[in-house]
Scaffold this motif. Structure first.
Motif, PDB file in Angstrom:
ATOM      1  N   GLN A  48       4.614 -54.223  44.744  1.00  0.00           N
ATOM      2  CA  GLN A  48       5.138 -54.576  43.431  1.00  0.00           C
ATOM      3  C   GLN A  48       6.435 -53.815  43.150  1.00  0.00           C
ATOM      4  OE1 GLN A  48       3.692 -56.954  41.626  1.00  0.00           O
ATOM      5  NE2 GLN A  48       2.267 -57.109  43.338  1.00  0.00           N
ATOM      6  N   GLN A  49       7.199 -54.379  42.238  1.00  0.00           N
ATOM      7  CA  GLN A  49       8.491 -53.778  41.920  1.00  0.00           C
ATOM      8  C   GLN A  49       8.357 -52.349  41.385  1.00  0.00           C
ATOM      9  OE1 GLN A  49      10.915 -56.337  39.524  1.00  0.00           O
ATOM     10  NE2 GLN A  49      12.453 -54.730  39.277  1.00  0.00           N
ATOM     11  N   ASP A  50       7.288 -52.083  40.620  1.00  0.00           N
ATOM     12  CA  ASP A  50       7.167 -50.727  40.058  1.00  0.00           C
ATOM     13  C   ASP A  50       6.948 -49.685  41.156  1.00  0.00           C
ATOM     14  OD1 ASP A  50       4.636 -51.671  40.538  1.00  0.00           O
ATOM     15  OD2 ASP A  50       3.718 -50.680  38.818  1.00  0.00           O
ATOM     16  N   PHE A  51       6.344 -50.103  42.280  1.00  0.00           N
ATOM     17  CA  PHE A  51       6.211 -49.193  43.423  1.00  0.00           C
ATOM     18  C   PHE A  51       7.589 -48.764  43.894  1.00  0.00           C
ATOM     19  CE2 PHE A  51       6.346 -48.898  48.131  1.00  0.00           C
ATOM     20  CZ  PHE A  51       5.583 -47.752  48.307  1.00  0.00           C
ATOM     21  N   TYR A  52       8.489 -49.723  44.054  1.00  0.00           N
ATOM     22  CA  TYR A  52       9.841 -49.392  44.533  1.00  0.00           C
ATOM     23  C   TYR A  52      10.646 -48.591  43.515  1.00  0.00           C
ATOM     24  CZ  TYR A  52       9.029 -51.831  48.787  1.00  0.00           C
ATOM     25  OH  TYR A  52       8.516 -52.182  50.004  1.00  0.00           O
ATOM     26  N   GLU A  53      10.359 -48.815  42.258  1.00  0.00           N
ATOM     27  CA  GLU A  53      11.030 -47.999  41.221  1.00  0.00           C
ATOM     28  C   GLU A  53      10.585 -46.543  41.373  1.00  0.00           C
ATOM     29  OE1 GLU A  53      13.419 -48.832  39.284  1.00  0.00           O
ATOM     30  OE2 GLU A  53      13.349 -51.019  39.473  1.00  0.00           O
ATOM     31  N   ARG A  54       9.309 -46.319  41.664  1.00  0.00           N
ATOM     32  CA  ARG A  54       8.818 -44.941  41.849  1.00  0.00           C
ATOM     33  C   ARG A  54       9.400 -44.322  43.117  1.00  0.00           C
ATOM     34  NH1 ARG A  54       3.953 -47.281  40.327  1.00  0.00           N
ATOM     35  NH2 ARG A  54       3.107 -47.198  42.442  1.00  0.00           N
TER      36      ARG A  54
ATOM     37  N   GLY B  49      19.015 -53.506  46.886  1.00  0.00           N
ATOM     38  CA  GLY B  49      18.401 -53.415  48.214  1.00  0.00           C
ATOM     39  C   GLY B  49      17.665 -54.696  48.567  1.00  0.00           C
ATOM     40  N   PHE B  50      16.903 -55.179  47.620  1.00  0.00           N
ATOM     41  CA  PHE B  50      16.112 -56.375  47.914  1.00  0.00           C
ATOM     42  C   PHE B  50      16.947 -57.631  48.022  1.00  0.00           C
ATOM     43  CE2 PHE B  50      12.496 -53.851  47.919  1.00  0.00           C
ATOM     44  CZ  PHE B  50      11.635 -54.554  48.736  1.00  0.00           C
ATOM     45  N   ALA B  51      17.963 -57.704  47.197  1.00  0.00           N
ATOM     46  CA  ALA B  51      18.848 -58.878  47.279  1.00  0.00           C
ATOM     47  C   ALA B  51      19.462 -58.930  48.670  1.00  0.00           C
ATOM     48  CB  ALA B  51      19.932 -58.775  46.219  1.00  0.00           C
ATOM     49  N   ARG B  52      19.875 -57.772  49.177  1.00  0.00           N
ATOM     50  CA  ARG B  52      20.486 -57.726  50.511  1.00  0.00           C
ATOM     51  C   ARG B  52      19.469 -58.027  51.594  1.00  0.00           C
ATOM     52  NH1 ARG B  52      23.568 -52.056  51.064  1.00  0.00           N
ATOM     53  NH2 ARG B  52      25.351 -52.398  49.718  1.00  0.00           N
ATOM     54  N   ARG B  53      18.306 -57.405  51.473  1.00  0.00           N
ATOM     55  CA  ARG B  53      17.311 -57.500  52.536  1.00  0.00           C
ATOM     56  C   ARG B  53      16.778 -58.920  52.698  1.00  0.00           C
ATOM     57  NH1 ARG B  53      13.961 -54.229  55.691  1.00  0.00           N
ATOM     58  NH2 ARG B  53      11.887 -55.097  55.956  1.00  0.00           N
TER      59      ARG B  53
ATOM     60  N   GLY C 179       6.055 -42.931  45.522  1.00  0.00           N
ATOM     61  CA  GLY C 179       5.670 -44.347  45.398  1.00  0.00           C
ATOM     62  C   GLY C 179       4.176 -44.517  45.241  1.00  0.00           C
ATOM     63  N   ARG C 180       3.417 -43.815  46.095  1.00  0.00           N
ATOM     64  CA  ARG C 180       1.943 -43.936  46.031  1.00  0.00           C
ATOM     65  C   ARG C 180       1.327 -42.888  45.115  1.00  0.00           C
ATOM     66  NH1 ARG C 180       1.952 -48.775  48.140  1.00  0.00           N
ATOM     67  NH2 ARG C 180       2.219 -48.904  50.383  1.00  0.00           N
ATOM     68  N   ASP C 181       2.186 -42.075  44.525  1.00  0.00           N
ATOM     69  CA  ASP C 181       1.716 -41.072  43.552  1.00  0.00           C
ATOM     70  C   ASP C 181       0.814 -40.001  44.155  1.00  0.00           C
ATOM     71  OD1 ASP C 181       2.828 -41.211  41.077  1.00  0.00           O
ATOM     72  OD2 ASP C 181       1.532 -42.840  40.374  1.00  0.00           O
ATOM     73  N   LEU C 182       0.929 -39.728  45.439  1.00  0.00           N
ATOM     74  CA  LEU C 182       0.082 -38.682  46.037  1.00  0.00           C
ATOM     75  C   LEU C 182       0.673 -37.293  45.794  1.00  0.00           C
ATOM     76  CD1 LEU C 182      -0.959 -40.358  49.418  1.00  0.00           C
ATOM     77  CD2 LEU C 182      -2.360 -40.030  47.392  1.00  0.00           C
ATOM     78  N   GLY C 183       1.916 -37.246  45.399  1.00  0.00           N
ATOM     79  CA  GLY C 183       2.553 -35.960  45.087  1.00  0.00           C
ATOM     80  C   GLY C 183       3.273 -35.379  46.294  1.00  0.00           C
ATOM     81  N   GLU C 184       4.402 -34.756  45.993  1.00  0.00           N
ATOM     82  CA  GLU C 184       5.230 -34.209  47.065  1.00  0.00           C
ATOM     83  C   GLU C 184       4.513 -33.096  47.827  1.00  0.00           C
ATOM     84  OE1 GLU C 184       9.317 -33.376  45.520  1.00  0.00           O
ATOM     85  OE2 GLU C 184       9.442 -32.233  47.386  1.00  0.00           O
ATOM     86  N   GLU C 185       3.807 -32.262  47.073  1.00  0.00           N
ATOM     87  CA  GLU C 185       3.156 -31.110  47.704  1.00  0.00           C
ATOM     88  C   GLU C 185       2.099 -31.554  48.729  1.00  0.00           C
ATOM     89  OE1 GLU C 185       1.888 -28.267  44.698  1.00  0.00           O
ATOM     90  OE2 GLU C 185       0.756 -27.283  46.319  1.00  0.00           O
TER      91      GLU C 185
END
Ligand code: TMP
Length: 206
Positions: A160-166, A143-147, A109-115
């Motif tokens: 933002q929505q693109d964060f949740y897409e990531r 998820g958001f509709a439910r939450r 999501g934050r693009d810091l990388g898995e490693e």
């Protein structure tokens, strides 16, 4: 169930994690198992203080790196204070989020990388890895509709929505990498169907 059993639940907001954690804990208690339920961030006094920072709506200036360290700090506290002692005493630990949340939210999501996130968490988790992880799969939209129907909005909900897409994309990648541990559950189904599926897997595997 002789070996220590550590079960974690993962998924987006609104995926039904907390409900399923509660249902599984009840079922195991009915079977006279000793259960410890925890959540992240939080689950300890220090962890809950950290949660106030990470979830606080006013903390929009929290950087991605600081957020990652705070999540890891909460985890370090939880592992040492609750999870390790419980497992050592033969209890079953059920966690509402663990390391995979950091991989998905901070790593992807934050693009810091898995490693990077693994490196930052190695000391925190101290080799404690869940025996099994249920990824409750719902899309960000569902998820958001439910939450939105049920809970108050926190800082992370304001992303933002693109964060949740990531984040979601990360959650889809993780089960492919950690096949032996992460099980994908279609959580768009009813609460009862999802809980039945989880129960059948627990019974079969453990
Ligand atoms: P929740 O437990 O109510 O879902 O709220 C926790 C929030 O914190 C959620 O938005 C996911 C986020 N989170 C991370 O970003 N990284 C982590 O490592 C953890 C445990 C949670």
């Amino acid at each position: 169930m002789k070996n220590p059993l550590f079960i974690s639940f993962e998924g987006l907001e609104g995926s039904g994690k907390s409900t399923q954690v509660g249902l599984l804990a009840s079922r195991l208690r009915e079977e006279k198992k000793e259960i410890v339920v925890v959540r992240e961030p939080g689950g300890t006094r220090i962890g809950e203080l950290i949660r106030d920072i990470t979830n606080g709506r006013q903390n929009v200036d929290l950087t991605a790196v600081s957020e990652s360290y705070l999540m890891a700090a909460s985890r370090a506290q939880l592992v040492r204070e609750i999870i390790k002692p419980a497992l050592k005493n033969g209890k079953i630990v059920i966690a509402d989020r663990f390391i995979d949340s950091s991989l998905a939210y901070q790593g992807y999501g934050r693009d810091l990388g898995e490693e990077t996130i693994w490196k930052l968490n190695n000391l925190a988790i101290d080799k404690v890895i869940p025996s099994v992880t249920f990824f409750l799969d719902v899309t960000p939209k569902i998820g958001f509709a439910r939450r939105n129907e049920t809970v108050k909005i926190d800082r992370l909900d304001l992303q933002q929505q693109d964060f949740y897409e990531r984040v979601y994309n990360g959650y889809k990648i993780l089960p492919e990498k950690y096949k032996e541990r992460i099980i994908v559950i279609d959580s768009s189904k009813s609460i009862e169907e999802v809980s039945q599926k989880i129960w059948s897997i627990i019974k079969e595997k453990f």
